[in-house]
Design a protein around this motif. Sequence first.
Motif, PDB file in Angstrom:
ATOM      1  N   PRO A  42       7.955 -14.275   4.910  1.00 58.05           N
ATOM      2  CA  PRO A  42       9.689 -14.269   4.822  1.00 58.05           C
ATOM      3  C   PRO A  42       9.980 -12.780   4.749  1.00 58.05           C
ATOM      4  N   LEU A  43      11.063 -12.520   5.121  1.00 62.13           N
ATOM      5  CA  LEU A  43      11.808 -11.546   4.608  1.00 62.13           C
ATOM      6  C   LEU A  43      11.987 -10.766   3.479  1.00 62.13           C
ATOM      7  N   GLU A  44      12.837 -12.070   2.113  1.00 64.33           N
ATOM      8  CA  GLU A  44      13.122 -12.349   1.202  1.00 64.33           C
ATOM      9  C   GLU A  44      11.679 -11.847   0.399  1.00 64.33           C
ATOM     10  N   GLU A  45      10.439 -12.490   0.726  1.00 68.26           N
ATOM     11  CA  GLU A  45       8.936 -11.529  -0.397  1.00 68.26           C
ATOM     12  C   GLU A  45       9.244 -10.521   0.048  1.00 68.26           C
ATOM     13  N   ALA A  46       8.973 -10.011   1.941  1.00 65.52           N
ATOM     14  CA  ALA A  46       8.884  -8.638   2.278  1.00 65.52           C
ATOM     15  C   ALA A  46       9.437  -7.519   0.624  1.00 65.52           C
ATOM     16  N   PHE A  47      10.900  -7.922   1.132  1.00 63.08           N
ATOM     17  CA  PHE A  47      11.920  -6.939   0.857  1.00 63.08           C
ATOM     18  C   PHE A  47      11.624  -6.760  -0.628  1.00 63.08           C
ATOM     19  N   ALA A  48      11.743  -8.220  -1.360  1.00 61.85           N
ATOM     20  CA  ALA A  48      11.244  -8.519  -2.973  1.00 61.85           C
ATOM     21  C   ALA A  48      10.368  -7.173  -3.552  1.00 61.85           C
ATOM     22  N   LEU A  49       9.065  -7.050  -2.453  1.00 61.36           N
ATOM     23  CA  LEU A  49       8.182  -5.864  -3.264  1.00 61.36           C
ATOM     24  C   LEU A  49       8.790  -4.284  -3.552  1.00 61.36           C
ATOM     25  N   ALA A  50      10.008  -4.536  -2.842  1.00 59.11           N
ATOM     26  CA  ALA A  50      10.042  -3.292  -3.415  1.00 59.11           C
ATOM     27  C   ALA A  50      11.701  -2.692  -4.474  1.00 59.11           C
ATOM     28  N   ALA A  51      11.883  -4.134  -4.984  1.00 60.52           N
ATOM     29  CA  ALA A  51      13.436  -4.239  -5.751  1.00 60.52           C
ATOM     30  C   ALA A  51      12.955  -3.685  -6.946  1.00 60.52           C
ATOM     31  N   ASP A  52      11.696  -3.692  -7.979  1.00 62.54           N
ATOM     32  CA  ASP A  52      11.611  -2.665  -8.718  1.00 62.54           C
ATOM     33  C   ASP A  52      11.448  -1.747  -8.117  1.00 62.54           C
TER      34      ASP A  52
ATOM     35  N   ALA B 265       1.017  -0.941   0.503  1.00 63.49           N
ATOM     36  CA  ALA B 265      -0.075   0.191   0.183  1.00 63.49           C
ATOM     37  C   ALA B 265       0.346   1.151  -0.284  1.00 63.49           C
ATOM     38  N   LEU B 266       2.085   1.995   0.502  1.00 67.52           N
ATOM     39  CA  LEU B 266       3.076   2.424   0.785  1.00 67.52           C
ATOM     40  C   LEU B 266       3.869   2.822  -0.107  1.00 67.52           C
ATOM     41  N   LEU B 267       4.136   1.328  -1.081  1.00 71.89           N
ATOM     42  CA  LEU B 267       4.894   1.898  -2.109  1.00 71.89           C
ATOM     43  C   LEU B 267       3.862   2.397  -3.542  1.00 71.89           C
TER      44      LEU B 267
END
Length: 308
Positions: A206-216, A178-180
């Motif tokens: 999992p943090l992998e899933e969480a951080f992946a939201l911001a990767a692009d 939502a923030l993104l």
Amino acid sequence: MTSDTSPSLADALAAGTVVLDGGMSNQLESAGHDLSDELWSARLLAERPEAVTEAHLAYFRAGASVAITASYQATFEGFGKRGIGRAEAARLLARSVELARTAARRAADAGVRRPLWVAASVGPYGAMLADGSEYRGRYGLGVTELERFHRPRIETLAAAAPDVLALETVPDTDEAAALLRAVRGLGVPAWLSYTVDGPRTRAGQPLEEAFALAADAEEVIAVGVNCCAPGDVAPAVEIAARVTGKPVVVYPNSGEGWDAGARAWRGGATFGTDRVTAWRAAGARLIGGCCRVGPESIGEIARALDAA
């Protein structure tokens, strides 16, 4: 303070490590201010704005280069509960940025010669509830509803021209999504910082899933963690750097635990500068402290990073 000739925060992170400030609330409390109501430090935006400026200034003097505004718990809904209308609430949100800018000017006048940046704090939905929900997430709201909550505040803060938006203490991936969405197209960079429990968000993803939201996400110049135990930082830094390739932001608590029912901190501090150089080696580029980490500790971080 930043000027036309100063680097952007993104450029500074590409070139090296930048020191964040520490906890706003503990600095205000140490100066004798009562933050026991639901608005927390945001109440002082209206009642004691000079106190907020002084808190920022203490961190700049200690060695911080980024001030996080006192808007974490400042929302239209939260102010509305106190009888503050939307126009005045918008003015107070903008004031949070102005107060940090004033502190930066005073620091420069006092001889601080490094660039100083202002990060507008965007706390999670749970912060408005003032019941500890930001440490659980899963509020029963969908991504669209959370975006609808966050967007007006984010747009108001962005209009006040901070250097960066701090999307911080995010407990789950729905709120991150939502923030993104809400920062897209605003023209203001942002960092995204989760509060975590080990290798997972507070909501258990999992943090992998969480951080992946911001990767692009082009707007996001750093990802990481805050308002967590110091011991949870190092694994999160490695995951954030590997998954996103972006600079990592870290600002953990002192190590004490928050008792939401008693609205008090329990236990002993475990935060120490011995961890800081290891965080930087793993990919952290924006390093500071959150709750219960004061100017003295931020000064120690700055000296440790300079010496390494």
